[in-house]
Each structure stands twice: as structure tokens, then as C-alpha cells.
Motif scaffolding. Structure first.
Motif, PDB file in Angstrom:
ATOM      1  N   ASN A 215       0.938  -1.203  -0.065  1.00  0.00           N
ATOM      2  CA  ASN A 215       0.074   0.177   0.040  1.00  0.00           C
ATOM      3  C   ASN A 215       0.789   1.099   0.021  1.00  0.00           C
ATOM      4  N   TYR A 216       0.416   2.318  -0.730  1.00  0.00           N
ATOM      5  CA  TYR A 216       1.547   3.626  -0.835  1.00  0.00           C
ATOM      6  C   TYR A 216       0.374   4.779  -0.841  1.00  0.00           C
ATOM      7  N   ALA A 217       1.086   5.659  -0.190  1.00  0.00           N
ATOM      8  CA  ALA A 217       0.441   7.085  -0.248  1.00  0.00           C
ATOM      9  C   ALA A 217       0.249   7.502  -1.627  1.00  0.00           C
TER      10      ALA A 217
ATOM     11  N   ASP B 111       4.372   5.073  -7.889  1.00  0.00           N
ATOM     12  CA  ASP B 111       5.227   5.118  -9.017  1.00  0.00           C
ATOM     13  C   ASP B 111       6.699   5.674  -8.902  1.00  0.00           C
ATOM     14  N   ARG B 112       6.770   5.866  -7.652  1.00  0.00           N
ATOM     15  CA  ARG B 112       8.152   6.603  -7.319  1.00  0.00           C
ATOM     16  C   ARG B 112       9.007   5.843  -6.440  1.00  0.00           C
TER      17      ARG B 112
ATOM     18  N   LEU C 245      12.699   0.407   1.613  1.00  0.00           N
ATOM     19  CA  LEU C 245      12.026   1.501   0.696  1.00  0.00           C
ATOM     20  C   LEU C 245      13.026   1.845  -0.438  1.00  0.00           C
ATOM     21  N   GLN C 246      12.620   1.775  -1.654  1.00  0.00           N
ATOM     22  CA  GLN C 246      13.546   2.291  -2.600  1.00  0.00           C
ATOM     23  C   GLN C 246      12.642   3.545  -3.296  1.00  0.00           C
ATOM     24  N   MET C 247      13.592   4.604  -3.169  1.00  0.00           N
ATOM     25  CA  MET C 247      12.858   5.814  -3.451  1.00  0.00           C
ATOM     26  C   MET C 247      13.539   6.604  -4.949  1.00  0.00           C
ATOM     27  N   ASN C 248      12.732   6.486  -5.831  1.00  0.00           N
ATOM     28  CA  ASN C 248      13.442   7.237  -7.114  1.00  0.00           C
ATOM     29  C   ASN C 248      12.683   8.378  -7.353  1.00  0.00           C
TER      30      ASN C 248
END
Length: 115
Positions: free
Chosen positions: A59-61, A66-67, A81-84
Motif C-alpha cells: 500500500n502506498y500514499a 510509481d516513485r 524502501l526504494q525511492m526514485n
């Protein structure tokens, strides 16, 4: 003794990427929902992403879909947590949380996105 040890924060330029790790100990990691929260200066802590015990349910905010990608390795008691494509508005302290019969929090790790 329950511990959630986060790593991977730091300073990054807009458009860059970071990968967080949160290594857990002292409780049954495999049956806990793992989440990442963040708290920006002057704002309340908010949920960024969560993942179920068997990693099949995420689940994502809306602001990070997509990031960011959350994942877990139950064999290593670790959530990631991979953050792009980071933006300045992603600047915050990021916290790891384990949710089950009791909630456990990490100490937080700072992310600063600036040019």
C-alpha cells in the motif's frame, strides 16, 4: 529487546534515488506488517508505504506511487524502501514501523532533497 535499525538516509539532489533498509530484531518479523512513515518539518507523521507479512500486499500514499517501492526479506528480517525521482518535498525524517500485536518504531533517518 526489540530493535528497528534504519539506514540509507542522506543528502540527495532532485531526481536522485535512495534506498532505505530497516533491520528488525527481538520480535517475530515474519508476521508483522512493516511500514515506512515520514515526518516533514512542521507536519504530522504520515504513512508512506506498507507491506503485509508475506509481501504480497503493498500500500502506498498517493504522493509516492510509481516513485517508491517497498519490499521485505523475511529471511533477513529486513524491510526496504526504494525511492526514485526524489523531489525537495520528500525531505523528511523517515521511520520504519512494525505493526502487529504491538507497534514498534525505528529511530528515524533523515532525507534531504536539495540542489
Amino acid at each position: 529487546q526489540v530493535q528497528l535499525v534504519e539506514s540509507g538516509g542522506g543528502l540527495v539532489q532532485p531526481g536522485g534515488s535512495l534506498r532505505f533498509s530497516c533491520r528488525a530484531s527481538g520480535f517475530p518479523f515474519w508476521n508483522h506488517i512493516m511500514s515506512w512513515y515520514r515526518q516533514a518539518p512542521g507536519k504530522e507523521r504520515e504513512l508512506v508505504a506498507s507491506i503485509g507479512p508475506l509481501a504480497g500486499n503493498t500500500n502506498y500514499a498517493d504522493s509516492v506511487k510509481d516513485r517508491f517501492t517497498i519490499s521485505r526479506d523475511n529471511a533477513r528480517n529486513t524491510v526496504y524502501l526504494q525511492m526514485n525521482s526524489l523531489k525537495p518535498e520528500h525531505t523528511a525524517v523517515y521511520y520504519c514501523k512494525a505493526g502487529g500485536t504491538a507497534d514498534y518504531w525505528g529511530q528515524g533517518t533523515q532525507v534531504t532533497v536539495t540542489s
